[in-house]
Design a protein around this motif. Structure first.
Motif, PDB file in Angstrom:
ATOM      1  N   VAL A 215     -15.468   3.844 -16.372  1.00 44.54           N
ATOM      2  CA  VAL A 215     -15.127   3.109 -17.440  1.00 44.54           C
ATOM      3  C   VAL A 215     -16.455   2.889 -18.724  1.00 44.54           C
ATOM      4  N   ALA A 216     -15.959   1.848 -19.438  1.00 46.16           N
ATOM      5  CA  ALA A 216     -16.913   2.436 -20.849  1.00 46.16           C
ATOM      6  C   ALA A 216     -18.328   1.430 -20.021  1.00 46.16           C
TER       7      ALA A 216
ATOM      8  N   MET B 298       0.919  -0.869  -0.461  1.00 51.56           N
ATOM      9  CA  MET B 298       0.226  -0.286   0.404  1.00 51.56           C
ATOM     10  C   MET B 298       0.831   1.355   0.206  1.00 51.56           C
ATOM     11  N   PRO B 299       0.258   2.144  -1.117  1.00 49.00           N
ATOM     12  CA  PRO B 299      -1.304   1.984  -1.131  1.00 49.00           C
ATOM     13  C   PRO B 299      -0.691   1.970  -2.360  1.00 49.00           C
ATOM     14  N   VAL B 300      -1.700   1.813  -3.191  1.00 49.01           N
ATOM     15  CA  VAL B 300      -1.530   1.256  -4.485  1.00 49.01           C
ATOM     16  C   VAL B 300      -0.966   1.724  -5.729  1.00 49.01           C
ATOM     17  N   THR B 301      -0.288   1.400  -6.397  1.00 49.21           N
ATOM     18  CA  THR B 301      -0.610   2.699  -7.724  1.00 49.21           C
ATOM     19  C   THR B 301      -0.914   2.714  -8.464  1.00 49.21           C
ATOM     20  N   ASP B 302      -1.770   1.933  -9.181  1.00 49.28           N
ATOM     21  CA  ASP B 302      -2.135   2.079 -10.749  1.00 49.28           C
ATOM     22  C   ASP B 302      -3.649   2.109 -10.158  1.00 49.28           C
ATOM     23  N   LEU B 303      -3.819   3.484  -8.880  1.00 44.30           N
ATOM     24  CA  LEU B 303      -5.109   2.935  -8.564  1.00 44.30           C
ATOM     25  C   LEU B 303      -6.487   3.531  -8.749  1.00 44.30           C
ATOM     26  N   ARG B 304      -6.162   4.021 -10.615  1.00 42.82           N
ATOM     27  CA  ARG B 304      -7.127   3.990 -11.759  1.00 42.82           C
ATOM     28  C   ARG B 304      -7.362   2.650 -12.419  1.00 42.82           C
ATOM     29  N   ARG B 305      -6.751   1.859 -12.311  1.00 42.31           N
ATOM     30  CA  ARG B 305      -7.251   0.440 -12.633  1.00 42.31           C
ATOM     31  C   ARG B 305      -7.704   0.004 -11.802  1.00 42.31           C
ATOM     32  N   LEU B 306      -7.650   0.009 -10.206  1.00 46.56           N
ATOM     33  CA  LEU B 306      -8.178  -0.387  -9.409  1.00 46.56           C
ATOM     34  C   LEU B 306      -9.378  -0.464  -8.877  1.00 46.56           C
ATOM     35  N   ALA B 307     -10.233   0.932  -9.169  1.00 48.33           N
ATOM     36  CA  ALA B 307     -11.256   1.888  -9.287  1.00 48.33           C
ATOM     37  C   ALA B 307     -12.400   1.856 -10.177  1.00 48.33           C
ATOM     38  N   SER B 308     -11.737   1.502 -11.435  1.00 46.08           N
ATOM     39  CA  SER B 308     -12.551   1.279 -12.352  1.00 46.08           C
ATOM     40  C   SER B 308     -12.809  -0.188 -12.847  1.00 46.08           C
TER      41      SER B 308
ATOM     42  N   PRO C  34     -11.211  -5.321   1.624  1.00 39.08           N
ATOM     43  CA  PRO C  34      -9.733  -5.473   0.938  1.00 39.08           C
ATOM     44  C   PRO C  34      -9.913  -6.882   0.929  1.00 39.08           C
ATOM     45  N   ALA C  35     -10.114  -7.821   2.055  1.00 41.64           N
ATOM     46  CA  ALA C  35      -9.415  -9.364   1.831  1.00 41.64           C
ATOM     47  C   ALA C  35     -10.685 -10.186   1.382  1.00 41.64           C
ATOM     48  N   ASN C  36     -11.494  -9.388   0.309  1.00 38.10           N
ATOM     49  CA  ASN C  36     -12.838  -9.883  -0.593  1.00 38.10           C
ATOM     50  C   ASN C  36     -12.431 -10.017  -1.793  1.00 38.10           C
ATOM     51  N   VAL C  37     -11.426  -8.741  -2.036  1.00 38.30           N
ATOM     52  CA  VAL C  37     -10.725  -8.283  -3.912  1.00 38.30           C
ATOM     53  C   VAL C  37      -9.569  -8.622  -3.714  1.00 38.30           C
ATOM     54  N   MET C  38      -9.884 -10.047  -4.589  1.00 40.96           N
ATOM     55  CA  MET C  38      -7.772 -10.345  -5.592  1.00 40.96           C
ATOM     56  C   MET C  38      -7.670  -9.597  -6.129  1.00 40.96           C
ATOM     57  N   MET C  39      -6.562  -9.532  -5.999  1.00 36.81           N
ATOM     58  CA  MET C  39      -5.786  -9.296  -7.055  1.00 36.81           C
ATOM     59  C   MET C  39      -4.957 -10.045  -8.514  1.00 36.81           C
ATOM     60  N   THR C  40      -5.087  -9.657  -9.302  1.00 35.08           N
ATOM     61  CA  THR C  40      -4.575 -10.835 -10.246  1.00 35.08           C
ATOM     62  C   THR C  40      -3.811  -9.703 -11.396  1.00 35.08           C
ATOM     63  N   GLU C  41      -2.625 -10.131 -12.275  1.00 38.44           N
ATOM     64  CA  GLU C  41      -1.904  -9.380 -12.311  1.00 38.44           C
ATOM     65  C   GLU C  41      -2.147  -8.191 -13.285  1.00 38.44           C
ATOM     66  N   GLY C  42      -2.758  -7.028 -11.916  1.00 38.27           N
ATOM     67  CA  GLY C  42      -3.030  -6.047 -11.627  1.00 38.27           C
ATOM     68  C   GLY C  42      -4.619  -5.562 -11.516  1.00 38.27           C
ATOM     69  N   GLU C  43      -5.310  -6.234 -11.738  1.00 38.61           N
ATOM     70  CA  GLU C  43      -7.259  -6.677 -12.324  1.00 38.61           C
ATOM     71  C   GLU C  43      -7.437  -6.783 -10.879  1.00 38.61           C
ATOM     72  N   PRO C  44      -8.430  -6.231 -10.117  1.00 35.49           N
ATOM     73  CA  PRO C  44      -8.811  -6.667  -9.407  1.00 35.49           C
ATOM     74  C   PRO C  44     -10.387  -7.757  -9.786  1.00 35.49           C
ATOM     75  N   VAL C  45     -10.757  -8.556  -8.764  1.00 32.85           N
ATOM     76  CA  VAL C  45     -12.083  -9.480  -9.141  1.00 32.85           C
ATOM     77  C   VAL C  45     -12.355  -9.288  -7.578  1.00 32.85           C
TER      78      VAL C  45
END
Length: 405
Positions: A253-254, A97-107, A128-139
């Motif tokens: 976000v499109a 923390m803090p997350v570097t690519d915050l816009r990508r996470l927010a989107s 945060p515990a229910n958000v998995m980060m995989t290759e920079g993308e949140p799931v």
């Protein structure tokens, strides 16, 4: 020898949460999945399981790149479980923390939020515990489970329904909560990712909950482009918070049509050696989407309507048969009232444009004919006392079922 749970081969334990243990497993086609086995105190709660069973169909409608889709469920037997797409990565709570690519996470989180809310699912425990980060993308994982299992008996048994600091004020105060509560959790999760600090501080759960209700969040260090949005999301007034669609629009976000997934039934086949060496993963968006959200909802409504039609028809037939000898007029009135309701419903279906219009009309007329025939058949086979006893038992069972539901 490996352990099996239904058609799934359990490989290893991934972790545990408030509602169950999560295991890495293989499905019958050799694909990696995550199997959440519910804790014994949750599995023993019939009310909670019944509620979860009703919600699973809706949860399976949620799809997209930023949610771990619910693929299967078995809520009967001694070890009920849910199966979701396996997401390889680390939870947001465990990354630097803090997350570097915050816009990508927010989107990504905004897209997940919109996918859930479009399907009518409330996460209720987004953190945060229910958000998995995989290759920079949140799931987002575990959506809908906390909301479905939020019952007094489960909570009293030890499961924690939500986390103070990420739960909305209306949830902490015991007021009714909807999708707006997820927006609050979205804001708190992003505030943590942007600053590396809990937005409402640390300490005992009661102290954190008090600050959520009565104090503003700590947003010092949040980028200027994000701070106004987070302040709106973290408003104590649910009506003042933006919707998931509005959040997505403000983040650029499109728009994505989150159509429901229709998972194919697993085909059991012998696994070869090649399956052991290389497994396949569930990938979002690669399945054929055969029904839209509205079509799936219409299908669910039609199923519920048929159950009520058949159940009420059986009860009316019992009552009419029991009243046929002592109260002939009452018996005829019950049959006539049911027939009138069935014909009226068929008339409504005739002028509707639903995809189940024809089947609805057929079921209506068949139910009316079936009730009349069943009434005379029961009257000929059983005595009035026996039929009255059956009708009373059916009434008691129906009332108990309605109260439990």
């Amino acid at each position: 020898m490996s352990e099996h749970l239904g058609p799934y081969e359990i490989l290893s334990r991934l972790g545990a949460g408030g509602f169950g243990e999560v295991h890495l497993a293989l499905d019958p086609e050799g694909r990696t999945v995550a199997v959440k086995v519910l804790h014994p105190h949750v599995a023993a709660d019939g009310v909670a399981l019944a509620r979860l069973a009703r919600e699973v169909e809706t949860m399976r409608m949620v799809g997209g790149a930023h949610v771990a889709e619910v693929l299967d469920a078995s809520l009967e037997g001694s070890r009920p479980y849910l199966v979701t797409r396996y997401v390889q990565g680390r939870p947001l709570s465990a990354v630097p923390m803090p997350v570097t690519d915050l816009r990508r996470l927010a989107s990504g989180l905004a897209d997940a939020l919109q996918a859930m809310h479009e399907a009518g699912v409330v996460h209720r425990d987004l953190k945060p515990a229910n958000v998995m980060m995989t290759e920079g993308e949140p799931v987002v994982i575990d959506f809908g489970i906390a909301s479905a299992l939020d019952s007094l008996s489960v909570t009293a048994s030890g499961a924690v329904v939500g986390t103070p600091g990420y739960l909305a004020p209306e949830v902490l105060e015991g007021r009714s909560a909807g999708v707006e509560a997820d927006v609050f959790s979205f804001g708190a999760t992003l505030a943590y990712a942007a600053t590396g600090r809990q937005p409402y501080g640390q300490g005992p759960a009661s102290a954190v909950a008090y600050r959520v209700v009565h104090h503003p969040p700590d947003l010092e260090g949040v980028p200027e482009w994000l701070e106004p949005l987070l302040r709106e999301c973290l408003s104590t007034d649910p009506a003042a918070r933006p919707t998931a669609a509005q959040i997505s629009a403000r983040l650029g976000v499109a728009p994505v049509s989150h159509v429901p997934r229709v998972p194919a039934a697993p085909v059991v086949r012998p696994r070869s050696a090649a399956d052991d060496l290389s497994t396949k993963e569930w990938q979002p968006g690669r399945e054929q989407h055969r029904r839209s959200v509205e079509e799936s909802r219409a299908r669910h409504r039609e199923k519920v309507r048929r159950r009520w039609l058949i159940g009420s028809g059986l009860f009316v037939a019992l009552l009419a048969a029991a009243a046929r000898e002592p109260l002939t007029e009452v018996s005829l009135f019950l049959l006539a009232a049911y027939a009138l309701a069935g014909v009226a419903d068929a008339g409504v279906a005739l002028f509707s444009h639903g995809i189940y219009r024809r089947s609805r009309m057929v079921v209506d007329f068949a139910s009316v004919a079936g009730v009349v025939g069943l009434c005379f058949g029961l009257a000929a086979m059983f005595s009035t006392f026996t039929l009255a006893l059956f009708a009373g038992t059916a009434l008691v069972v129906g009332v108990v079922f309605l109260l439990s539901a």
